[in-house]
Design a protein around this motif. Sequence first.
Motif, mmCIF file in Angstrom:
data_model
loop_
_atom_site.group_PDB
_atom_site.id
_atom_site.type_symbol
_atom_site.label_atom_id
_atom_site.label_comp_id
_atom_site.label_asym_id
_atom_site.label_seq_id
_atom_site.Cartn_x
_atom_site.Cartn_y
_atom_site.Cartn_z
ATOM 1 N N PHE A 32 0.841 -1.195 0.000
ATOM 2 C CA PHE A 32 0.000 0.000 0.000
ATOM 3 C C PHE A 32 0.882 1.253 0.000
ATOM 4 C CE2 PHE A 32 -3.133 -2.938 2.150
ATOM 5 C CZ PHE A 32 -3.988 -3.005 1.050
ATOM 6 N N ASN A 33 0.463 2.256 -0.766
ATOM 7 C CA ASN A 33 1.249 3.489 -0.856
ATOM 8 C C ASN A 33 0.332 4.681 -1.116
ATOM 9 O OD1 ASN A 33 0.634 3.366 -3.599
ATOM 10 N ND2 ASN A 33 2.611 2.521 -4.169
ATOM 11 N N SER A 34 0.899 5.784 -1.587
ATOM 12 C CA SER A 34 0.122 7.014 -1.778
ATOM 13 C C SER A 34 -0.460 7.153 -3.172
ATOM 14 C CB SER A 34 1.002 8.240 -1.476
ATOM 15 O OG SER A 34 2.069 8.323 -2.415
ATOM 16 N N GLY A 35 -0.174 6.193 -4.071
ATOM 17 C CA GLY A 35 -0.762 6.269 -5.401
ATOM 18 C C GLY A 35 0.207 5.968 -6.517
ATOM 19 N N GLY A 36 -0.213 6.293 -7.738
ATOM 20 C CA GLY A 36 0.539 5.928 -8.927
ATOM 21 C C GLY A 36 1.926 6.519 -9.017
ATOM 22 N N THR A 37 2.075 7.770 -8.637
ATOM 23 C CA THR A 37 3.390 8.403 -8.744
ATOM 24 C C THR A 37 4.403 7.724 -7.833
ATOM 25 O OG1 THR A 37 2.498 10.550 -9.402
ATOM 26 C CG2 THR A 37 4.675 10.539 -8.391
ATOM 27 N N GLU A 38 4.016 7.461 -6.593
ATOM 28 C CA GLU A 38 4.932 6.760 -5.692
ATOM 29 C C GLU A 38 5.219 5.355 -6.196
ATOM 30 O OE1 GLU A 38 5.284 4.989 -1.172
ATOM 31 O OE2 GLU A 38 3.841 6.613 -1.510
ATOM 32 N N GLY A 39 4.176 4.679 -6.685
ATOM 33 C CA GLY A 39 4.376 3.327 -7.196
ATOM 34 C C GLY A 39 5.331 3.294 -8.368
ATOM 35 N N ASP A 40 5.148 4.212 -9.318
ATOM 36 C CA ASP A 40 6.030 4.262 -10.483
ATOM 37 C C ASP A 40 7.456 4.599 -10.077
ATOM 38 O OD1 ASP A 40 3.951 3.670 -12.206
ATOM 39 O OD2 ASP A 40 3.570 5.748 -12.775
ATOM 40 N N ASN A 41 7.619 5.606 -9.233
ATOM 41 C CA ASN A 41 8.956 6.004 -8.786
ATOM 42 C C ASN A 41 9.655 4.871 -8.053
ATOM 43 O OD1 ASN A 41 9.827 9.273 -8.693
ATOM 44 N ND2 ASN A 41 7.735 8.852 -9.304
ATOM 45 N N THR A 42 8.925 4.218 -7.173
ATOM 46 C CA THR A 42 9.504 3.112 -6.412
ATOM 47 C C THR A 42 9.943 1.987 -7.336
ATOM 48 O OG1 THR A 42 8.126 3.610 -4.484
ATOM 49 C CG2 THR A 42 9.076 1.408 -4.601
ATOM 50 N N ALA A 43 9.046 1.567 -8.210
ATOM 51 C CA ALA A 43 9.333 0.444 -9.101
ATOM 52 C C ALA A 43 10.519 0.735 -10.008
ATOM 53 C CB ALA A 43 8.094 0.120 -9.931
ATOM 54 N N ILE A 44 10.537 1.916 -10.588
ATOM 55 C CA ILE A 44 11.563 2.239 -11.592
ATOM 56 C C ILE A 44 12.911 2.544 -10.958
ATOM 57 C CG2 ILE A 44 12.191 3.954 -13.344
ATOM 58 C CD1 ILE A 44 9.118 4.150 -13.918
ATOM 59 N N ILE A 45 12.914 3.458 -10.015
ATOM 60 C CA ILE A 45 14.202 3.880 -9.438
ATOM 61 C C ILE A 45 14.829 2.769 -8.604
ATOM 62 C CG2 ILE A 45 15.294 5.509 -7.851
ATOM 63 C CD1 ILE A 45 13.226 7.599 -8.768
ATOM 64 N N GLN A 46 14.031 2.121 -7.777
ATOM 65 C CA GLN A 46 14.596 1.097 -6.902
ATOM 66 C C GLN A 46 15.050 -0.135 -7.687
ATOM 67 O OE1 GLN A 46 15.208 3.246 -4.663
ATOM 68 N NE2 GLN A 46 14.832 1.810 -2.978
ATOM 69 N N THR A 47 14.312 -0.494 -8.727
ATOM 70 C CA THR A 47 14.748 -1.615 -9.567
ATOM 71 C C THR A 47 16.069 -1.285 -10.244
ATOM 72 O OG1 THR A 47 12.493 -2.394 -9.987
ATOM 73 C CG2 THR A 47 14.178 -3.046 -11.575
ATOM 74 N N ALA A 48 16.157 -0.067 -10.800
ATOM 75 C CA ALA A 48 17.383 0.338 -11.492
ATOM 76 C C ALA A 48 18.584 0.322 -10.557
ATOM 77 C CB ALA A 48 17.197 1.730 -12.098
ATOM 78 N N LEU A 49 18.416 0.887 -9.377
ATOM 79 C CA LEU A 49 19.541 0.952 -8.441
ATOM 80 C C LEU A 49 19.909 -0.430 -7.900
ATOM 81 C CD1 LEU A 49 18.640 4.192 -6.435
ATOM 82 C CD2 LEU A 49 20.191 3.951 -8.388
ATOM 83 N N ALA A 50 18.898 -1.267 -7.684
ATOM 84 C CA ALA A 50 19.166 -2.600 -7.143
ATOM 85 C C ALA A 50 19.854 -3.506 -8.162
ATOM 86 C CB ALA A 50 17.866 -3.239 -6.671
ATOM 87 N N ARG A 51 19.583 -3.276 -9.459
ATOM 88 C CA ARG A 51 20.118 -4.155 -10.503
ATOM 89 C C ARG A 51 21.247 -3.508 -11.304
ATOM 90 N NH1 ARG A 51 15.914 -7.613 -13.828
ATOM 91 N NH2 ARG A 51 17.930 -8.628 -14.183
ATOM 92 N N LYS A 52 21.739 -2.401 -10.821
ATOM 93 C CA LYS A 52 22.744 -1.623 -11.549
ATOM 94 C C LYS A 52 23.958 -2.449 -11.944
ATOM 95 C CE LYS A 52 25.427 2.672 -11.105
ATOM 96 N NZ LYS A 52 25.725 3.832 -10.210
ATOM 97 N N ALA A 53 24.379 -3.347 -11.087
ATOM 98 C CA ALA A 53 25.569 -4.156 -11.375
ATOM 99 C C ALA A 53 25.349 -5.112 -12.536
ATOM 100 C CB ALA A 53 25.979 -4.933 -10.123
ATOM 101 N N GLU A 54 24.060 -5.427 -12.843
ATOM 102 C CA GLU A 54 23.746 -6.348 -13.937
ATOM 103 C C GLU A 54 23.665 -5.645 -15.284
ATOM 104 O OE1 GLU A 54 20.379 -8.986 -12.852
ATOM 105 O OE2 GLU A 54 20.444 -7.873 -10.952
ATOM 106 N N GLY A 55 23.459 -4.340 -15.246
ATOM 107 C CA GLY A 55 23.323 -3.583 -16.482
ATOM 108 C C GLY A 55 22.684 -2.243 -16.189
ATOM 109 N N MET A 56 22.792 -1.314 -17.133
ATOM 110 C CA MET A 56 22.252 0.026 -16.914
ATOM 111 C C MET A 56 21.371 0.481 -18.072
ATOM 112 S SD MET A 56 25.443 1.955 -15.036
ATOM 113 C CE MET A 56 24.460 3.410 -14.647
#
Length: 383
Positions: A67-91
């Motif tokens: 649960f979160n505050s809506g679409g903007t938080e969901g999109d930001n979380t999914a995109i930014i956190q995935t990118a940073l977490a998987r950075k070592a695999e590719g960019m």
Amino acid sequence: MAAIYFDHAATTPMHPEVVAVMTQALTESFGNPSSIHQFGRRAHQQLTAARQIVASSLNAKPHEIIFNSGGTEGDNTAIIQTALARKAEGMHIITTAIEHPAVLEPMKYLASLGFDITYLPVDQTGMIALADLQAALRPETILVSVMFANNETGNILPIAEIGAILKAHPATFHVDAVQAYGALPIDVTALGIDLLSVSAHKFNGPKGVGFLYKKDGVNFPSFLKGGEQEEKRRAGTENLPGILGMAKAITLLTPAEKARRKVYLQKLADTLIAQLKASDIEFSLNGNLENKLPHVLNLRLPRVNHDILLTRLDLAGMAVSSGSACTAGNIEPSHVLAAMYGEESPILKESLRVSFGYENTLEEVEQFSQRLIAEVSRLQKKD
């Protein structure tokens, strides 16, 4: 004449039953779901029940819902956190040129950090080509983010086909389903979706609440740092009244009700189009008319400045828009239409979005069409 609201793609009025549930929650369910006393336990039980309702609507597991505050938080979380977490695999990340700003802005941020972003183009109907996606995929691609349905044209994008393509690729698949969730059946398992963002205010729920579906096995740290709420995946005390209101809105959207609304909203759209065709004004429709949400129409009205038309309709008590509410206050033209027609096309300033809701009536459509035809006819002749 009563005001007419045809801007449901921007936000929807809360359903009366949602208001009733939230009113009761605001007065009776004030406990913190993390507290261990009876007030907290009751709140936690309600939170658990709401999570089950959300998960069932997607064929997901309850613990896969954050649960979160809506679409903007969901999109930001999914995109930014995935990118940073998987950075070592590719960019390398793939998205489309017609995404909502809640996706495009995080992409810009990641680009500033050195990530390579590929923006898939669209044709003049606003659709991407799967061949472009396949050509863009690389071994170092870590994320593909594509919206389920476009908020300006109503186009439904080929999510099932993308999910099938990505089965053979390790990239995480994120879908912004903010505009689509209230209108379409969504099975995240069948579609191969890893992350999915939803906002309650698009389907007659409250503003400021939504959720992120995160498939088992998709791992990244909490976007917000603080407490251990949402199983340590999203810090901050849960907005229980909002979550309960959202859950109620979801229970009202049974598969049968979605199907009924689809037919009814298509009837409203068809009535407006028929009225316009019967008139002497010039108009056309933007988008893919064969594969779109029934409640969203994007009209092109040649030689009519949409800002002037919107003002005249507003003065007459009729609410429509020229595009996304998140960019409507900006003087920049629609990036969606620019991707479809080019940045210099006059279509960008001649287009109007009309979007219907379950509470709208045929009488309202007829009143609106009469006023719209009169205003457009006057403006086109004046030009």
